[in-house]
Design an enzyme around this catalytic site. Structure first.
Site, PDB file in Angstrom:
ATOM      1  N   HIS A 217      45.848  27.553  42.333  1.00  0.00           N
ATOM      2  CA  HIS A 217      45.162  28.823  42.589  1.00  0.00           C
ATOM      3  C   HIS A 217      45.985  29.707  43.527  1.00  0.00           C
ATOM      4  O   HIS A 217      46.015  30.923  43.392  1.00  0.00           O
ATOM      5  CB  HIS A 217      43.770  28.577  43.171  1.00  0.00           C
ATOM      6  CG  HIS A 217      42.864  27.843  42.225  1.00  0.00           C
ATOM      7  ND1 HIS A 217      42.729  28.212  40.909  1.00  0.00           N
ATOM      8  CD2 HIS A 217      42.068  26.751  42.382  1.00  0.00           C
ATOM      9  CE1 HIS A 217      41.886  27.391  40.300  1.00  0.00           C
ATOM     10  NE2 HIS A 217      41.470  26.495  41.178  1.00  0.00           N
TER      11      HIS A 217
ATOM     12  N   ASP B 147      43.983  31.664  33.291  1.00  0.00           N
ATOM     13  CA  ASP B 147      43.616  30.250  33.123  1.00  0.00           C
ATOM     14  C   ASP B 147      44.839  29.344  33.305  1.00  0.00           C
ATOM     15  O   ASP B 147      45.974  29.763  33.073  1.00  0.00           O
ATOM     16  CB  ASP B 147      43.034  30.059  31.715  1.00  0.00           C
ATOM     17  CG  ASP B 147      42.245  28.765  31.599  1.00  0.00           C
ATOM     18  OD1 ASP B 147      41.982  28.113  32.630  1.00  0.00           O
ATOM     19  OD2 ASP B 147      41.888  28.405  30.458  1.00  0.00           O
TER      20      ASP B 147
ATOM     21  N   LEU C  99      47.232  52.520  39.442  1.00  0.00           N
ATOM     22  CA  LEU C  99      46.537  51.452  38.703  1.00  0.00           C
ATOM     23  C   LEU C  99      45.291  50.984  39.458  1.00  0.00           C
ATOM     24  O   LEU C  99      45.312  50.829  40.683  1.00  0.00           O
ATOM     25  CB  LEU C  99      47.493  50.268  38.513  1.00  0.00           C
ATOM     26  CG  LEU C  99      46.928  49.021  37.835  1.00  0.00           C
ATOM     27  CD1 LEU C  99      47.961  48.421  36.890  1.00  0.00           C
ATOM     28  CD2 LEU C  99      46.512  47.955  38.842  1.00  0.00           C
TER      29      LEU C  99
HETATM   30  C1  FPP Z   1      41.183  29.217  36.105  1.00  0.00           C
HETATM   31  O1  FPP Z   1      42.125  28.164  36.070  1.00  0.00           O
HETATM   32  C2  FPP Z   1      41.367  29.987  37.322  1.00  0.00           C
HETATM   33  C3  FPP Z   1      40.395  30.261  38.237  1.00  0.00           C
HETATM   34  C4  FPP Z   1      38.988  29.851  38.095  1.00  0.00           C
HETATM   35  C5  FPP Z   1      40.698  31.008  39.469  1.00  0.00           C
HETATM   36  C6  FPP Z   1      41.636  32.150  39.268  1.00  0.00           C
HETATM   37  C7  FPP Z   1      41.993  32.745  40.565  1.00  0.00           C
HETATM   38  C8  FPP Z   1      43.224  33.233  40.852  1.00  0.00           C
HETATM   39  C9  FPP Z   1      44.349  33.254  39.892  1.00  0.00           C
HETATM   40  C10 FPP Z   1      43.501  33.846  42.161  1.00  0.00           C
HETATM   41  C11 FPP Z   1      42.871  35.194  42.229  1.00  0.00           C
HETATM   42  C12 FPP Z   1      43.138  35.875  43.458  1.00  0.00           C
HETATM   43  C13 FPP Z   1      42.217  36.402  44.277  1.00  0.00           C
HETATM   44  C14 FPP Z   1      42.678  37.222  45.390  1.00  0.00           C
HETATM   45  C15 FPP Z   1      40.758  36.180  44.107  1.00  0.00           C
HETATM   46  P1  FPP Z   1      41.603  26.677  36.057  1.00  0.00           P
HETATM   47  O2  FPP Z   1      41.398  26.225  37.466  1.00  0.00           O
HETATM   48  O3  FPP Z   1      40.376  26.568  35.201  1.00  0.00           O
HETATM   49  O4  FPP Z   1      42.801  25.920  35.418  1.00  0.00           O
HETATM   50  P2  FPP Z   1      42.693  24.608  34.508  1.00  0.00           P
HETATM   51  O5  FPP Z   1      42.023  25.035  33.230  1.00  0.00           O
HETATM   52  O6  FPP Z   1      44.119  24.222  34.297  1.00  0.00           O
HETATM   53  O7  FPP Z   1      41.916  23.588  35.269  1.00  0.00           O
END
Ligand code: FPP
Length: 251
Positions: A44, A27, A138
């Site tokens: 992201h 997050d 892993l």
């Molecule tokens: C939540 O942060 C994050 C997500 C919904 C997306 C997570 C995805 C990645 C870390 C990349 C994964 C990689 C692959 C290859 C699929 P948020 O956007 O809700 O953050 P915020 O709470 O600050 O708005």
């Protein structure tokens, strides 16, 4: 067990029990980007880079399964542009990072409802699964279009159908049968439930992530935003895990 020098003042190595299965709610990408005056999608992208680094660290430490919440069944309500960007990440991940993970013996798997994923997204993940299927290190387990209640609903439907088809008697349904019908039934038997759940960026909730599997997990929350989460942060989480005394309902 994993031994490492922890902290600058540490003179001797400390020996820690490394959780076999770690699940991470990644997050804080959006807030991380906003703080840097960048569009949310850059968060992201940085989150994907962090995932690669943390996967390698976890692999080096001897973690067996790393389940990461990459996209929830509720995330479709985000702006179309952001959803499109996240859905393209597995394609980028495949080209940029899968060769290195493959060389590190990492096996890629995924859980969730994949019927709704764009073809290119699914294709990239399936290629990653296929390429790494014989690896023995892993397991990097992507939760993509995953929702815990959705998972339980699907499991109930399949169990009822199989009972109606006389594959077993309803009286024979026990916890092991239910666990087999969950998405995590694809993981090795004793590695299905996370020992430790990490959520980054300050929110203290599980957000529909693995409700069945986390019944006895240790929960760890940190204010660090996911793109900044690194090997040191992972070690700190493991140190805290070692402070907990897991009793599984016993004394
Ligand atoms: C939540 O942060 C994050 C997500 C919904 C997306 C997570 C995805 C990645 C870390 C990349 C994964 C990689 C692959 C290859 C699929 P948020 O956007 O809700 O953050 P915020 O709470 O600050 O708005």
């Amino acid at each position: 067990m994993f031994s490492f020098g922890f902290g600058k003042k540490q003179t001797e190595d400390i020996v820690l029990e490394v959780p076999k299965h770690i699940a991470i709610i990644m997050d804080g990408n959006g807030r991380w980007a906003k703080k840097r005056m960048q569009p949310r999608i850059m968060g992201h992208k940085a989150g994907m880079d962090a995932l690669q680094a943390v996967t390698k660290s976890a692999s080096d430490m001897g973690v067996k399964v790393l389940t990461v919440y990459a996209f929830s069944t509720e995330n479709w309500s985000r702006p179309e542009k952001e959803v499109k960007f996240i859905m393209n990440l597995p394609v980028e991940f495949y080209d940029k990072y899968v060769p290195d993970l493959h060389a590190n013996n990492v096996k890629i798997q995924m859980i969730g409802d994949h019927t709704r994923l764009p073809e290119a997204t699914l294709n990239a993940l399936q290629k990653a699964e296929e390429k790494t299927k014989n690896n023995t290190g892993l397991i990097l387990n992507f939760a993509l279009n995953y929702g815990g209640r959705d998972e339980l609903t699907r499991a109930v439907k399949s169990i009822v159908q199989d009972a109606l088809d006389a594959k077993f008697n309803p009286g024979d349904i026990d916890e092991a049968v239910i666990a087999d019908y969950l998405y995590t039934g694809s993981l090795p038997d004793r590695l299905r439930d996370p020992d430790l759940v990490i959520r980054t960026s300050g929110e203290i909730r599980l957000s529909n992530f693995l409700p069945w599997q986390t019944a006895y997990s240790e929960l760890y929350f940190t204010d660090i935003a996911w793109p900044d989460f690194d090997e040191q942060a992972l070690k700190e989480a493991i140190v805290e895990y070692n402070r907990r005394h897991r009793r599984f309902g016993g004394i």
